[in-house]
Design an enzyme around this catalytic site. Sequence first.
Site, PDB file in Angstrom:
ATOM      1  N   ARG A   1       0.860  -1.179   0.000  1.00 33.16           N
ATOM      2  CA  ARG A   1       0.000   0.000   0.000  1.00 33.16           C
ATOM      3  C   ARG A   1       0.902   1.237   0.000  1.00 33.16           C
ATOM      4  O   ARG A   1       2.042   1.196   0.468  1.00 33.16           O
ATOM      5  CB  ARG A   1      -0.899   0.012   1.234  1.00 33.16           C
ATOM      6  CG  ARG A   1      -1.803  -1.213   1.347  1.00 33.16           C
ATOM      7  CD  ARG A   1      -2.564  -1.220   2.665  1.00 33.16           C
ATOM      8  NE  ARG A   1      -3.478  -2.354   2.774  1.00 33.16           N
ATOM      9  CZ  ARG A   1      -3.135  -3.550   3.237  1.00 33.16           C
ATOM     10  NH1 ARG A   1      -1.884  -3.777   3.646  1.00 33.16           N
ATOM     11  NH2 ARG A   1      -4.027  -4.521   3.301  1.00 33.16           N
TER      12      ARG A   1
ATOM     13  N   LYS B   1       1.614   0.569  13.949  1.00 32.00           N
ATOM     14  CA  LYS B   1       2.294   0.598  15.240  1.00 32.00           C
ATOM     15  C   LYS B   1       3.792   0.315  15.113  1.00 32.00           C
ATOM     16  O   LYS B   1       4.502   0.284  16.121  1.00 32.00           O
ATOM     17  CB  LYS B   1       1.665  -0.435  16.174  1.00 32.00           C
ATOM     18  CG  LYS B   1       0.202  -0.150  16.516  1.00 32.00           C
ATOM     19  CD  LYS B   1      -0.353  -1.213  17.445  1.00 32.00           C
ATOM     20  CE  LYS B   1      -1.817  -0.940  17.781  1.00 32.00           C
ATOM     21  NZ  LYS B   1      -2.390  -1.984  18.677  1.00 32.00           N
TER      22      LYS B   1
ATOM     23  N   HIS C   1      -3.144   2.847  -5.928  1.00 35.15           N
ATOM     24  CA  HIS C   1      -4.001   1.670  -5.758  1.00 35.15           C
ATOM     25  C   HIS C   1      -3.939   0.758  -6.985  1.00 35.15           C
ATOM     26  O   HIS C   1      -3.987  -0.460  -6.883  1.00 35.15           O
ATOM     27  CB  HIS C   1      -5.462   2.094  -5.535  1.00 35.15           C
ATOM     28  CG  HIS C   1      -5.704   2.754  -4.215  1.00 35.15           C
ATOM     29  ND1 HIS C   1      -4.914   2.509  -3.101  1.00 35.15           N
ATOM     30  CD2 HIS C   1      -6.649   3.640  -3.818  1.00 35.15           C
ATOM     31  CE1 HIS C   1      -5.370   3.224  -2.089  1.00 35.15           C
ATOM     32  NE2 HIS C   1      -6.418   3.926  -2.493  1.00 35.15           N
TER      33      HIS C   1
ATOM     34  N   ARG D   1      -0.999  -1.579  -6.877  1.00 42.48           N
ATOM     35  CA  ARG D   1      -1.244  -2.683  -5.942  1.00 42.48           C
ATOM     36  C   ARG D   1      -2.189  -3.719  -6.568  1.00 42.48           C
ATOM     37  O   ARG D   1      -1.957  -4.924  -6.468  1.00 42.48           O
ATOM     38  CB  ARG D   1      -1.828  -2.124  -4.648  1.00 42.48           C
ATOM     39  CG  ARG D   1      -2.262  -3.171  -3.621  1.00 42.48           C
ATOM     40  CD  ARG D   1      -2.616  -2.475  -2.309  1.00 42.48           C
ATOM     41  NE  ARG D   1      -3.332  -3.342  -1.399  1.00 42.48           N
ATOM     42  CZ  ARG D   1      -2.759  -4.263  -0.619  1.00 42.48           C
ATOM     43  NH1 ARG D   1      -1.460  -4.472  -0.696  1.00 42.48           N
ATOM     44  NH2 ARG D   1      -3.477  -4.989   0.220  1.00 42.48           N
TER      45      ARG D   1
ATOM     46  N   HIS E   1      -3.787  -8.883   2.919  1.00 38.96           N
ATOM     47  CA  HIS E   1      -5.239  -8.855   3.086  1.00 38.96           C
ATOM     48  C   HIS E   1      -5.629  -9.559   4.379  1.00 38.96           C
ATOM     49  O   HIS E   1      -5.138 -10.647   4.664  1.00 38.96           O
ATOM     50  CB  HIS E   1      -5.940  -9.565   1.914  1.00 38.96           C
ATOM     51  CG  HIS E   1      -5.865  -8.810   0.625  1.00 38.96           C
ATOM     52  ND1 HIS E   1      -5.949  -9.412  -0.613  1.00 38.96           N
ATOM     53  CD2 HIS E   1      -5.726  -7.472   0.377  1.00 38.96           C
ATOM     54  CE1 HIS E   1      -5.859  -8.494  -1.560  1.00 38.96           C
ATOM     55  NE2 HIS E   1      -5.722  -7.318  -0.982  1.00 38.96           N
TER      56      HIS E   1
ATOM     57  N   TYR F   1     -10.169 -10.642  -7.397  1.00 38.38           N
ATOM     58  CA  TYR F   1      -9.340 -10.730  -8.600  1.00 38.38           C
ATOM     59  C   TYR F   1      -9.627 -11.993  -9.414  1.00 38.38           C
ATOM     60  O   TYR F   1      -9.103 -12.159 -10.509  1.00 38.38           O
ATOM     61  CB  TYR F   1      -7.859 -10.698  -8.205  1.00 38.38           C
ATOM     62  CG  TYR F   1      -7.479  -9.428  -7.488  1.00 38.38           C
ATOM     63  CD1 TYR F   1      -7.177  -8.264  -8.195  1.00 38.38           C
ATOM     64  CD2 TYR F   1      -7.453  -9.364  -6.095  1.00 38.38           C
ATOM     65  CE1 TYR F   1      -6.854  -7.095  -7.543  1.00 38.38           C
ATOM     66  CE2 TYR F   1      -7.127  -8.190  -5.430  1.00 38.38           C
ATOM     67  CZ  TYR F   1      -6.831  -7.059  -6.155  1.00 38.38           C
ATOM     68  OH  TYR F   1      -6.508  -5.887  -5.509  1.00 38.38           O
TER      69      TYR F   1
END
Length: 272
Positions: free
Chosen positions: A133, A160, A219, A222, A245, A254
């Site tokens: 991403r 994080k 996007h 990706r 994912h 897809y």
Amino acid sequence: MFQAFSEWLISEGKSENTIKTYIGVLSQFEGWCPGEFKEAGPVDIQNYLDYLEESQKSAGTIEKHYMAINVFYKFLGQPQVMLHIDRKLKEQKQEVPESLSLQEQERLLKDLETEGNLRNIAMVFVMLHTGVRVSELCDLNCSDVLIEGDKKYIVVRNAKGEVDRSVPLSNEAVQRLQVYLSSIKEKEQKTALFISSYGQRMTPRSVQYMLKKFDVHPHKLRHTFCQQLINKGIDLPIVSKLAGHKDLNMTKRYLIDKKLDLDDAIDQTFSK
């Protein structure tokens, strides 16, 4: 508040159209609210969605409003507000995410090579060949790139800073990364992998701006990565893991344009 929300969406890698849509939805919700918008709760949200349905709004429109409000409350740190909200489900019309054809990929890479910006070339190869991403791309540090002997991969981290997954690098991506890394100063190799002309870490917005002149959105790069793996027959769980994912259904999108191929495979295997 909307300005802060917009800036947060940018940091999350959302497109300009998505941000515009979300702000538009929230403005409509604010205008409808009988009381103070800041004090709106589950009852107000449910009544608003019910109002949209009673107004003969399409299921897609209602879903769009639900998603925008849902994301907004995540931004506020109050996701629990949406836990028991019901809405009319959007009609099941799955579409294959838009990706680049081989010719479009070749044209993009050729244009990048012509431009000659080593950082931009490396970024696009990483996005095309790892499916990261745009936010994950910008969060990469030089230490997240491992190129030692047969070990060639990048470490992708979550918000994080924890390791989310490792993605192998293609030889082409390795080559472009090495050329780029050799072009930046040694002190810069201790921090962010991709840096702006001002010496700061690249942001999702700056990557989007860079790609806009090539008429490409991050996007789509990706989606191209995922679609190519599916087209090559790579198993869904592997594609899902590489793409990061959290839900296998995201990866199954897809497969839709491969339905005829799957039908043919069964016919060819079991027909007498």
